[in-house]
Design a protein around this motif. Structure first.
Motif, PDB file in Angstrom:
ATOM      1  N   TYR A   1       0.898  -1.017  -0.019  1.00  0.00           N
ATOM      2  CA  TYR A   1      -0.049  -0.016   0.076  1.00  0.00           C
ATOM      3  C   TYR A   1       0.927   1.205  -0.012  1.00  0.00           C
ATOM      4  CZ  TYR A   1      -3.395  -3.446   1.453  1.00  0.00           C
ATOM      5  OH  TYR A   1      -4.283  -4.470   1.493  1.00  0.00           O
ATOM      6  N   ILE A   2       0.436   2.304  -0.431  1.00  0.00           N
ATOM      7  CA  ILE A   2       1.154   3.438  -0.734  1.00  0.00           C
ATOM      8  C   ILE A   2       1.474   3.908   0.833  1.00  0.00           C
ATOM      9  CG2 ILE A   2      -1.083   5.106  -0.363  1.00  0.00           C
ATOM     10  CD1 ILE A   2       0.278   6.875  -2.437  1.00  0.00           C
ATOM     11  N   ILE A   3       0.825   3.976   2.014  1.00  0.00           N
ATOM     12  CA  ILE A   3       1.420   4.228   3.119  1.00  0.00           C
ATOM     13  C   ILE A   3       2.466   3.550   3.590  1.00  0.00           C
ATOM     14  CG2 ILE A   3      -0.073   2.662   4.335  1.00  0.00           C
ATOM     15  CD1 ILE A   3       0.516   6.152   5.440  1.00  0.00           C
ATOM     16  N   ASP A   4       2.727   2.447   2.872  1.00  0.00           N
ATOM     17  CA  ASP A   4       3.955   1.623   3.410  1.00  0.00           C
ATOM     18  C   ASP A   4       5.428   2.453   3.219  1.00  0.00           C
ATOM     19  OD1 ASP A   4       2.107  -0.070   3.993  1.00  0.00           O
ATOM     20  OD2 ASP A   4       2.735  -1.467   2.630  1.00  0.00           O
ATOM     21  N   THR A   5       5.287   3.438   2.138  1.00  0.00           N
ATOM     22  CA  THR A   5       6.415   3.748   1.354  1.00  0.00           C
ATOM     23  C   THR A   5       6.999   5.142   1.692  1.00  0.00           C
ATOM     24  OG1 THR A   5       5.330   4.888  -0.380  1.00  0.00           O
ATOM     25  CG2 THR A   5       5.628   2.767  -0.642  1.00  0.00           C
ATOM     26  N   ALA A   6       6.445   5.932   2.441  1.00  0.00           N
ATOM     27  CA  ALA A   6       6.706   7.316   2.972  1.00  0.00           C
ATOM     28  C   ALA A   6       7.559   7.819   3.914  1.00  0.00           C
ATOM     29  CB  ALA A   6       5.587   8.401   2.459  1.00  0.00           C
ATOM     30  N   SER A   7       7.500   6.607   5.051  1.00  0.00           N
ATOM     31  CA  SER A   7       8.255   7.175   6.355  1.00  0.00           C
ATOM     32  C   SER A   7       9.542   7.257   6.348  1.00  0.00           C
ATOM     33  CB  SER A   7       7.685   5.754   7.269  1.00  0.00           C
ATOM     34  OG  SER A   7       8.222   6.312   8.472  1.00  0.00           O
ATOM     35  N   ALA A   8      10.148   7.755   7.300  1.00  0.00           N
ATOM     36  CA  ALA A   8      11.683   7.894   7.630  1.00  0.00           C
ATOM     37  C   ALA A   8      12.368   9.128   7.588  1.00  0.00           C
ATOM     38  CB  ALA A   8      12.243   6.925   6.645  1.00  0.00           C
ATOM     39  N   GLY A   9      11.524  10.118   8.140  1.00  0.00           N
ATOM     40  CA  GLY A   9      12.451  11.618   8.423  1.00  0.00           C
ATOM     41  C   GLY A   9      13.450  11.510   9.295  1.00  0.00           C
ATOM     42  N   VAL A  10      14.093  12.360   9.641  1.00  0.00           N
ATOM     43  CA  VAL A  10      15.271  12.582  10.510  1.00  0.00           C
ATOM     44  C   VAL A  10      15.377  13.775  10.791  1.00  0.00           C
ATOM     45  CG1 VAL A  10      16.890  12.369   8.767  1.00  0.00           C
ATOM     46  CG2 VAL A  10      17.606  11.873  10.924  1.00  0.00           C
ATOM     47  N   ALA A  11      15.848  14.156  12.306  1.00  0.00           N
ATOM     48  CA  ALA A  11      16.104  15.611  12.846  1.00  0.00           C
ATOM     49  C   ALA A  11      17.587  15.649  13.511  1.00  0.00           C
ATOM     50  CB  ALA A  11      15.069  15.947  13.787  1.00  0.00           C
ATOM     51  N   ILE A  12      18.210  16.764  13.342  1.00  0.00           N
ATOM     52  CA  ILE A  12      19.353  16.749  14.055  1.00  0.00           C
ATOM     53  C   ILE A  12      19.143  18.266  14.779  1.00  0.00           C
ATOM     54  CG2 ILE A  12      21.703  17.650  13.911  1.00  0.00           C
ATOM     55  CD1 ILE A  12      21.849  16.050  11.263  1.00  0.00           C
ATOM     56  N   LEU A  13      19.299  18.077  16.036  1.00  0.00           N
ATOM     57  CA  LEU A  13      19.237  19.186  17.206  1.00  0.00           C
ATOM     58  C   LEU A  13      20.025  19.062  18.482  1.00  0.00           C
ATOM     59  CD1 LEU A  13      15.863  18.575  19.041  1.00  0.00           C
ATOM     60  CD2 LEU A  13      16.878  16.716  17.768  1.00  0.00           C
ATOM     61  N   ASP A  14      20.415  20.090  18.950  1.00  0.00           N
ATOM     62  CA  ASP A  14      20.978  19.942  20.169  1.00  0.00           C
ATOM     63  C   ASP A  14      20.305  19.954  21.393  1.00  0.00           C
ATOM     64  OD1 ASP A  14      22.888  20.031  22.478  1.00  0.00           O
ATOM     65  OD2 ASP A  14      23.829  22.065  21.838  1.00  0.00           O
ATOM     66  N   TYR A  15      19.380  18.978  21.592  1.00  0.00           N
ATOM     67  CA  TYR A  15      18.459  19.024  22.721  1.00  0.00           C
ATOM     68  C   TYR A  15      18.947  19.229  23.838  1.00  0.00           C
ATOM     69  CZ  TYR A  15      19.373  14.356  24.892  1.00  0.00           C
ATOM     70  OH  TYR A  15      19.934  13.414  25.766  1.00  0.00           O
ATOM     71  N   ASP A  16      20.176  18.902  24.132  1.00  0.00           N
ATOM     72  CA  ASP A  16      20.586  19.181  25.774  1.00  0.00           C
ATOM     73  C   ASP A  16      21.602  20.224  25.985  1.00  0.00           C
ATOM     74  OD1 ASP A  16      22.384  17.917  24.282  1.00  0.00           O
ATOM     75  OD2 ASP A  16      23.029  16.360  25.755  1.00  0.00           O
ATOM     76  N   SER A  17      21.779  21.108  24.880  1.00  0.00           N
ATOM     77  CA  SER A  17      22.691  22.328  24.974  1.00  0.00           C
ATOM     78  C   SER A  17      24.083  22.198  25.156  1.00  0.00           C
ATOM     79  CB  SER A  17      21.698  23.259  25.727  1.00  0.00           C
ATOM     80  OG  SER A  17      20.532  23.798  25.310  1.00  0.00           O
ATOM     81  N   ASP A  18      24.598  20.927  24.810  1.00  0.00           N
ATOM     82  CA  ASP A  18      25.812  20.963  25.124  1.00  0.00           C
ATOM     83  C   ASP A  18      26.871  20.999  24.086  1.00  0.00           C
ATOM     84  OD1 ASP A  18      25.485  18.894  23.366  1.00  0.00           O
ATOM     85  OD2 ASP A  18      26.007  17.050  24.668  1.00  0.00           O
ATOM     86  N   GLY A  19      26.382  21.507  23.077  1.00  0.00           N
ATOM     87  CA  GLY A  19      27.335  22.163  21.971  1.00  0.00           C
ATOM     88  C   GLY A  19      27.331  21.210  21.031  1.00  0.00           C
ATOM     89  N   ARG A  20      27.056  19.776  21.161  1.00  0.00           N
ATOM     90  CA  ARG A  20      27.029  18.868  20.197  1.00  0.00           C
ATOM     91  C   ARG A  20      25.777  18.500  19.473  1.00  0.00           C
ATOM     92  NH1 ARG A  20      30.566  16.957  24.330  1.00  0.00           N
ATOM     93  NH2 ARG A  20      28.882  15.936  25.251  1.00  0.00           N
ATOM     94  N   PRO A  21      25.591  18.360  18.046  1.00  0.00           N
ATOM     95  CA  PRO A  21      24.300  17.920  17.512  1.00  0.00           C
ATOM     96  C   PRO A  21      23.859  16.551  17.841  1.00  0.00           C
ATOM     97  CG  PRO A  21      25.956  18.204  15.916  1.00  0.00           C
ATOM     98  CD  PRO A  21      26.765  18.719  17.516  1.00  0.00           C
ATOM     99  N   ASP A  22      22.866  16.290  18.254  1.00  0.00           N
ATOM    100  CA  ASP A  22      22.058  15.007  18.403  1.00  0.00           C
ATOM    101  C   ASP A  22      21.113  14.623  17.400  1.00  0.00           C
ATOM    102  OD1 ASP A  22      23.224  15.110  21.359  1.00  0.00           O
ATOM    103  OD2 ASP A  22      21.890  16.636  21.499  1.00  0.00           O
TER     104      ASP A  22
END
Length: 589
Positions: free
Chosen positions: A78-99
């Motif tokens: 089905y078409i819903i099977d094909t579109a997942s898989a985003g990704v985000a980069i963020l420094d969630y803990d403010s330590d200066g390193r991207p998570d």
């Protein structure tokens, strides 16, 4: 002028294609230290023994090798099977390193309670290419059918929050500042239902509070899924005469939603009032708030599958003008809609205006739109050298990325087909596909960078979302790619002889009505008489989020002549920078 090209045009998922496949053949070209692939006909297996190694796949050296994406059926019924898989980069803990935050999909059994649901994962960057899985502690497993993620500090508390677009009910993860997140979507009225895709944060009305735009894709009910040729109903939908899943055409499209943030921190749906509700139901995949005509108001672009793209110019009164067709972005230069997936935003020719690169289906090209000024764009795909070579590929995430720090933005594309059956057919395309890197030749043209044997560019994945960050602080941009039904790919940039660089972190002045995270700010950097532009953007790529630290390659420059910031509130600030090859933080006055 419209030129006829030997293209076969069709829309994403379930259209018919007559005739034989068209495969681009590229003559050998050398671009300095980066030879171009010669006579590459396929989407997998093309290597150049003389090419330098640009990216190394270091996934198996990290904890991310334990992540496994899952989405629907393995044969993509089905078409819903094909579109997942985003990704985000963020420094969630403010330590200066991207998570890194990787979205996961779902399975039909998990939705029915028959098996544990696939989980998204948050990996904390510990430095030196070591990552720790902190999903459980952070509370961001999602456990819904994840599509995309956009980062923005919506409450101006100095900590990045995440809007997760789901098929089903979406989430807004508020960053609590102690390593944990809380889903506040229902409380704040942004728990959007339906099929939500690549969202974007932006303060479109200039009140200092981030608003949220969420595209919708198609109206799917899991209880009454559309017919599929893979379930025994032969010839319902075909691709090159072979039965495949159905959609999106024939399935009713879903409108888009603009959430305006009110003074009390809750949101209201202003989609219809603002003019961006998409009443025609185009199949939205990616979006971004960005300064398109540079009139101090944030505009909006939406990339749609199998329907025209949309470009909305901000009128400054809470409404937008639909300038999709007159801008030139709705269609390609042949006047045809395409099956758009991903969106790259950047000033690739250093003329001071943002351009767009949009990825599309195979047997069609990706499209490069040059910003001519005043909200007008020209499709320059073929003249830029990004035409024939992309025909066999099916593109998703795409980025303007200065991989060699020469001061000119290059183009990166993550690829992967939607029909596993292509591997059993002699069609010149494959399910897993090599990523594409195009070097900017500084004259309006690009050339494909050769894939060194054993390097990441020689590997093949069925990719979707992609984002960049300098994970190890060496001044070279690295990549993370979320792959369908597989582990992700972490690409370490090892480009030899890369130029000097500067990384810029911006902090807005809330009292002046700039968002604290400076979403919507623009930075101009001048070095070696080249004036580069970078924008702080939420969203883009394919339903993904790049690191919001702005990265400038400086080439051989030993000094920076000028750094100018145009803040979201309209203030222009010039800042002296005395040191290169460093990361700096600039706080609005």
């Amino acid at each position: 002028m419209i030129r006829f090209k030997h293209h076969v045009w069709f829309s994403l998922l379930g259209l018919f294609l007559l005739g034989t496949p068209i495969v681009a053949q590229q003559s050998g070209v050398s671009t300095g230290n980066n030879p171009v692939v010669s006579n590459s006909k396929l989407t997998i297996g093309a290597v150049d023994p003389k090419a330098p190694v640009i990216f190394e796949d270091v996934t198996d050296q990290t904890a991310l090798t334990n992540f496994k994406h899952q989405s629907g059926t393995t044969n993509k019924q089905y078409i819903i099977d094909t579109a997942s898989a985003g990704v985000a980069i963020l420094d969630y803990d403010s330590d200066g390193r991207p998570d890194i935050y990787l979205l996961n999909g779902a399975t039909y059994k998990s939705l029915a309670g028959g098996e544990p649901p696939p989980r998204a994962a948050l990996y904390r960057n510990l430095g030196n290419w070591k990552f720790e899985d902190v999903t459980e502690k952070a509370g961001v497993a999602n456990e819904r059918w994840g599509m995309g993620v956009a980062v923005g500090d919506y409450d101006n508390d100095g900590k990045p929050d995440m809007f997760v677009s789901n098929f089903g009910v979406s989430r807004l993860y508020h960053n609590n500042g102690d390593g944990t997140f809380t889903d506040v979507a229902p409380k704040l009225n942004v728990a959007r239902t339906g099929w939500s895709t690549g969202a974007s944060w932006g303060d479109y009305d200039g009140d200092g509070r981030l608003d949220l735009f969420v595209p919708g894709y198609a109206q799917i009910d899991l209880k009454t899924l559309p017919p599929t040729s893979l379930g025994g109903m032969d010839n319902v939908c075909q691709f090159r005469g072979v039965p495949v899943m159905c959609g999106p055409r024939g399935i009713k499209g879903e409108g888009d939603t603009l959430f305006h943030q009110k003074p009390d921190g809750t949101f209201e749906d202003v989609s219809v009032k603002s003019g961006v509700s998409d009443p025609d139901g185009f199949y939205g995949f990616s979006s971004a708030f960005v300064h398109i005509n540079d009139d101090e108001l944030l505009d909006l672009i939406v990339v749609n599958d199998s329907t025209p793209n949309q470009l909305y110019l901000n009128k400054g009164d809470g409404t937008f003008e639909d300038a999709s067709y007159q801008s030139g972005v709705a269609l390609n230069e042949n006047g045809r809609e395409q099956a758009g997936m991903g969106l790259a935003i950047g000033d690739y020719d250093n003329d001071g205006r943002v351009d767009f690169h949009i990825t599309n289906f195979s047997d069609d090209t990706n499209t490069l739109y040059h910003n001519d000024g005043d909200g007008n764009f020209t499709d320059v795909t073929y003249t830029a050298g990004l035409g024939e070579v992309t025909l066999p590929f099916l593109g998703w995430g795409t980025l303007f990325i200065d991989f060699d720090n020469d001061g000119w933005k290059d183009v990166m594309v993550a690829n992967g087909h939607v029909y596993p059956i292509v591997d059993s057919r002699p069609w010149g395309t494959t399910y897993a596909q090599q990523p594409l890197l195009f070097r900017n030749l500084r004259n309006g043209k690009f050339a494909r960078v050769g894939a060194a044997p054993g390097s990441a560019l020689a590997a093949a994945w069925c990719s979707r979302g992609m984002a960049y960050a300098d994970f190890d602080g060496d001044g070279r941009l690295d990549l993370v790619i979320n792959n369908m039904d597989s582990k992700p790919s972490i690409l370490k940039n090892v480009t030899a002889g890369a130029g000097h660089w500067l990384e810029v972190q911006l902090v807005g002045n809330v009292s002046r009505k700039s968002p604290k995270d400076a979403t919507g700010a623009t930075v101009f950097l001048t070095a070696n008489k080249i004036r580069q532009r970078q924008d702080v953007v939420s969203g883009g790529s394919y339903a993904s989020q790049n690191d919001r630290v702005l990265h400038f390659g400086l080439g051989s420059a030993s000094r920076i002549e000028k750094v100018e910031i145009k803040w979201p509130d309209g203030l222009t600030q010039t800042v002296p920078v005395g040191k290169i090859d460093s990361k700096i933080t600039i706080v609005e006055k």
